[in-house]
Motif scaffolding. Structure first.
Motif, PDB file in Angstrom:
ATOM      1  N   LYS A  34       5.342  -1.968  -1.086  1.00 12.41           N
ATOM      2  CA  LYS A  34       4.223  -1.260  -0.460  1.00 12.41           C
ATOM      3  C   LYS A  34       3.112  -2.244  -0.127  1.00 12.41           C
ATOM      4  O   LYS A  34       2.971  -3.280  -0.786  1.00 12.41           O
ATOM      5  CB  LYS A  34       3.725  -0.152  -1.390  1.00 12.41           C
ATOM      6  CG  LYS A  34       4.782   0.916  -1.659  1.00 12.41           C
ATOM      7  CD  LYS A  34       4.298   1.943  -2.662  1.00 12.41           C
ATOM      8  CE  LYS A  34       5.327   3.061  -2.848  1.00 12.41           C
ATOM      9  NZ  LYS A  34       6.608   2.536  -3.369  1.00 12.41           N
ATOM     10  N   CYS A  35       2.333  -1.905   0.881  1.00 13.71           N
ATOM     11  CA  CYS A  35       1.320  -2.823   1.394  1.00 13.71           C
ATOM     12  C   CYS A  35      -0.045  -2.147   1.421  1.00 13.71           C
ATOM     13  O   CYS A  35      -0.144  -0.940   1.650  1.00 13.71           O
ATOM     14  CB  CYS A  35       1.662  -3.269   2.819  1.00 13.71           C
ATOM     15  SG  CYS A  35       3.395  -3.685   3.095  1.00 13.71           S
ATOM     16  N   HIS A  36      -1.064  -2.941   1.199  1.00  9.28           N
ATOM     17  CA  HIS A  36      -2.433  -2.456   1.369  1.00  9.28           C
ATOM     18  C   HIS A  36      -3.243  -3.544   2.046  1.00  9.28           C
ATOM     19  O   HIS A  36      -3.141  -4.716   1.681  1.00  9.28           O
ATOM     20  CB  HIS A  36      -3.072  -2.095   0.029  1.00  9.28           C
ATOM     21  CG  HIS A  36      -4.441  -1.498   0.170  1.00  9.28           C
ATOM     22  ND1 HIS A  36      -4.644  -0.146   0.328  1.00  9.28           N
ATOM     23  CD2 HIS A  36      -5.664  -2.076   0.209  1.00  9.28           C
ATOM     24  CE1 HIS A  36      -5.933   0.101   0.448  1.00  9.28           C
ATOM     25  NE2 HIS A  36      -6.585  -1.057   0.371  1.00  9.28           N
ATOM     26  N   GLU A  37      -4.040  -3.146   3.044  1.00 13.41           N
ATOM     27  CA  GLU A  37      -4.870  -4.106   3.756  1.00 13.41           C
ATOM     28  C   GLU A  37      -6.336  -3.695   3.664  1.00 13.41           C
ATOM     29  O   GLU A  37      -6.671  -2.519   3.752  1.00 13.41           O
ATOM     30  CB  GLU A  37      -4.463  -4.178   5.232  1.00 13.41           C
ATOM     31  CG  GLU A  37      -3.066  -4.711   5.464  1.00 13.41           C
ATOM     32  CD  GLU A  37      -2.678  -4.726   6.927  1.00 13.41           C
ATOM     33  OE1 GLU A  37      -2.060  -5.701   7.352  1.00 13.41           O
ATOM     34  OE2 GLU A  37      -3.009  -3.746   7.638  1.00 13.41           O
ATOM     35  N   GLN A  38      -7.191  -4.687   3.476  1.00  9.97           N
ATOM     36  CA  GLN A  38      -8.642  -4.488   3.520  1.00  9.97           C
ATOM     37  C   GLN A  38      -9.092  -4.965   4.899  1.00  9.97           C
ATOM     38  O   GLN A  38      -9.138  -6.158   5.169  1.00  9.97           O
ATOM     39  CB  GLN A  38      -9.317  -5.317   2.425  1.00  9.97           C
ATOM     40  CG  GLN A  38     -10.787  -5.010   2.228  1.00  9.97           C
ATOM     41  CD  GLN A  38     -10.997  -3.856   1.281  1.00  9.97           C
ATOM     42  OE1 GLN A  38     -10.163  -3.602   0.428  1.00  9.97           O
ATOM     43  NE2 GLN A  38     -12.106  -3.155   1.440  1.00  9.97           N
ATOM     44  N   VAL A  39      -9.380  -4.017   5.795  1.00 10.97           N
ATOM     45  CA  VAL A  39      -9.636  -4.353   7.197  1.00 10.97           C
ATOM     46  C   VAL A  39     -11.132  -4.361   7.488  1.00 10.97           C
ATOM     47  O   VAL A  39     -11.840  -3.389   7.202  1.00 10.97           O
ATOM     48  CB  VAL A  39      -8.927  -3.367   8.138  1.00 10.97           C
ATOM     49  CG1 VAL A  39      -9.198  -3.735   9.597  1.00 10.97           C
ATOM     50  CG2 VAL A  39      -7.425  -3.353   7.874  1.00 10.97           C
ATOM     51  N   ALA A  67      -6.814  -9.325   3.044  1.00  7.76           N
ATOM     52  CA  ALA A  67      -8.065  -9.212   3.782  1.00  7.76           C
ATOM     53  C   ALA A  67      -7.802  -9.561   5.250  1.00  7.76           C
ATOM     54  O   ALA A  67      -7.353 -10.652   5.574  1.00  7.76           O
ATOM     55  CB  ALA A  67      -9.109 -10.155   3.205  1.00  7.76           C
ATOM     56  N   ILE A  68      -8.066  -8.587   6.128  1.00 13.07           N
ATOM     57  CA  ILE A  68      -7.765  -8.718   7.548  1.00 13.07           C
ATOM     58  C   ILE A  68      -9.029  -8.461   8.349  1.00 13.07           C
ATOM     59  O   ILE A  68      -9.824  -7.589   8.017  1.00 13.07           O
ATOM     60  CB  ILE A  68      -6.694  -7.690   7.982  1.00 13.07           C
ATOM     61  CG1 ILE A  68      -5.363  -7.952   7.281  1.00 13.07           C
ATOM     62  CG2 ILE A  68      -6.507  -7.662   9.491  1.00 13.07           C
ATOM     63  CD1 ILE A  68      -4.604  -9.133   7.804  1.00 13.07           C
ATOM     64  N   VAL A  69      -9.222  -9.228   9.409  1.00 13.48           N
ATOM     65  CA  VAL A  69     -10.274  -8.935  10.379  1.00 13.48           C
ATOM     66  C   VAL A  69      -9.615  -8.473  11.661  1.00 13.48           C
ATOM     67  O   VAL A  69      -8.733  -9.161  12.195  1.00 13.48           O
ATOM     68  CB  VAL A  69     -11.162 -10.161  10.649  1.00 13.48           C
ATOM     69  CG1 VAL A  69     -12.151  -9.852  11.773  1.00 13.48           C
ATOM     70  CG2 VAL A  69     -11.913 -10.562   9.385  1.00 13.48           C
ATOM     71  N   LYS A  70     -10.000  -7.307  12.138  1.00 11.94           N
ATOM     72  CA  LYS A  70      -9.469  -6.762  13.384  1.00 11.94           C
ATOM     73  C   LYS A  70     -10.469  -7.032  14.490  1.00 11.94           C
ATOM     74  O   LYS A  70     -11.631  -6.643  14.413  1.00 11.94           O
ATOM     75  CB  LYS A  70      -9.203  -5.268  13.245  1.00 11.94           C
ATOM     76  CG  LYS A  70      -8.530  -4.655  14.475  1.00 11.94           C
ATOM     77  CD  LYS A  70      -8.205  -3.186  14.242  1.00 11.94           C
ATOM     78  CE  LYS A  70      -7.504  -2.595  15.455  1.00 11.94           C
ATOM     79  NZ  LYS A  70      -7.178  -1.162  15.233  1.00 11.94           N
TER      80      LYS A  70
END
Length: 336
Positions: free
Chosen positions: A304-309, A332-335
């Motif tokens: 399972k995956c979790h992203e902090q966008v 940690a992702i920047v969109k």
């Protein structure tokens, strides 16, 4: 002609990074000419990596960057113009172009997303679980730790992009998994994704006691993303012939003065331990193998995956600093 926004390193970090250490600039990209090049526009940037890459901006910027250089980093991008038949317009790629909104490439530094990538799966996962952090977890656990069914695995920074995958892969292998993280929310997340034991290292009275309570018999494998005091304590609870994969040193990246001891030789000798540092690029020739397995497990729901966008290219420095403070859960992702 395309105008690209870029973040540059204005000033080398002294202690903890500050927003004033970065500067946002605009640059003009030349028109494409024949020669096998293509232009890509960027959609997602990653801020959390693993191994030596775990928070690698911090130590790498000091070693490999000059003030004024574009910040190093990787993104998912879409090809918008191409004179390279290997990268058609509309194709999505993983690129290492740094913190910029657009880039021109000859294709050598571009990697196509796997052809089996489902439309329903966020492409940002190519920067996390089904990308370099996931690949780091895969080879660090299976090749460095050489984990076996029935063993007990310890993972610190376990709610991060690498640690969370390490724990889930260890469960797939058939291990007991103990993880630690820096908040109660992160601990709850670890239990949700299948960790057998998890605790908040910031709130326990004694780290030594917490580790012993989680696994009284000790640990066969230790996947270390933190180093420092945590590693010094954990190494004394390794079982004989235990294996330690040294993937990162989060506890030391922001230190202005290097931390001192204790020394590890005595437990290393008497427990006959094997400790090995690694960089994921060692297995570049097997990258497709790892991505294929990770993608399969994600699609099957086994990982399972979790992203902090964070939304907005202008917020890159703030997201980076927040990640260093441990504010993110998962990747940690920047969109853009």
């Amino acid at each position: 002609m395309v105008t690209a926004k870029v973040w540059v390193l204005k000033k080398h970090f002294e202690g903890f990074p500050k927003t004033s250490d970065f500067e946002l600039k605009k640059i003009e990209l030349p028109d494409l000419k024949d020669g096998g090049k293509c232009t890509a526009t960027c959609f997602y940037f990653f801020l959390r990596l693993s191994a030596i890459f775990c928070l690698y901006y911090r130590p790498y910027s000091q070693r490999d960057m000059k003030e004024g250089d574009i910040m190093i980093g990787t993104q998912v991008a879409r090809i918008v113009e191409s004179k390279n038949p290997a990268f058609t317009v509309g194709t999505f790629v993983v690129a290492s172009g740094g913190w910029r909104t657009h880039l021109i490439s000859d294709g050598k530094d571009l990697q196509l997303l796997p052809s089996s990538w489902p439309e329903s799966l966020p492409k940002s996962l190519a920067l996390g679980t089904v990308g370099m952090p996931g690949v780091t977890a895969y080879f660090g656990l299976l090749e460095v730790c050489k984990v076996k069914p029935g063993e007990t695995v310890l993972v610190n920074a376990a709610a991060g992009a690498v640690g969370s995958v390490v724990g889930q892969l260890a469960k797939i292998v058939g291990c007991k998994v103990v993880g630690c993280a820096g908040s109660d929310d992160k601990v709850a997340y670890l239990k949700k994704i299948g960790f057998d034991e998890a605790f908040n290292y910031k709130t326990v009275t004694s780290l030594d006691e917490a580790l012993r309570k989680a696994s009284p018999d000790g640990y066969d494998c230790f996947f270390d993303n933190v180093g420092g005091e945590f590693a010094s304590i954990a190494i004394n609870q390794m079982k004989k012939y235990g294996r330690i994969a040294v993937c990162g040193a989060i506890s030391q990246y922001n230190d202005s003065v290097p931390q001192q001891g204790p020394y590890l030789q005595v437990p290393m000798i008497f427990k006959e331990l094997r400790m090995e540092g690694f960089i994921v690029t060692r297995w570049n020739n097997r990258r497709k193998e790892a991505l294929k397995a990770l993608l399969k497990w994600v699609v099957e729901g086994k990982v399972k995956c979790h992203e902090q966008v964070t939304e907005g290219f202008e917020n890159m420095p703030a997201a980076f600093i927040g990640m260093l403070r441990g504010e993110n859960l998962g990747k940690a992702i920047v969109k853009v």
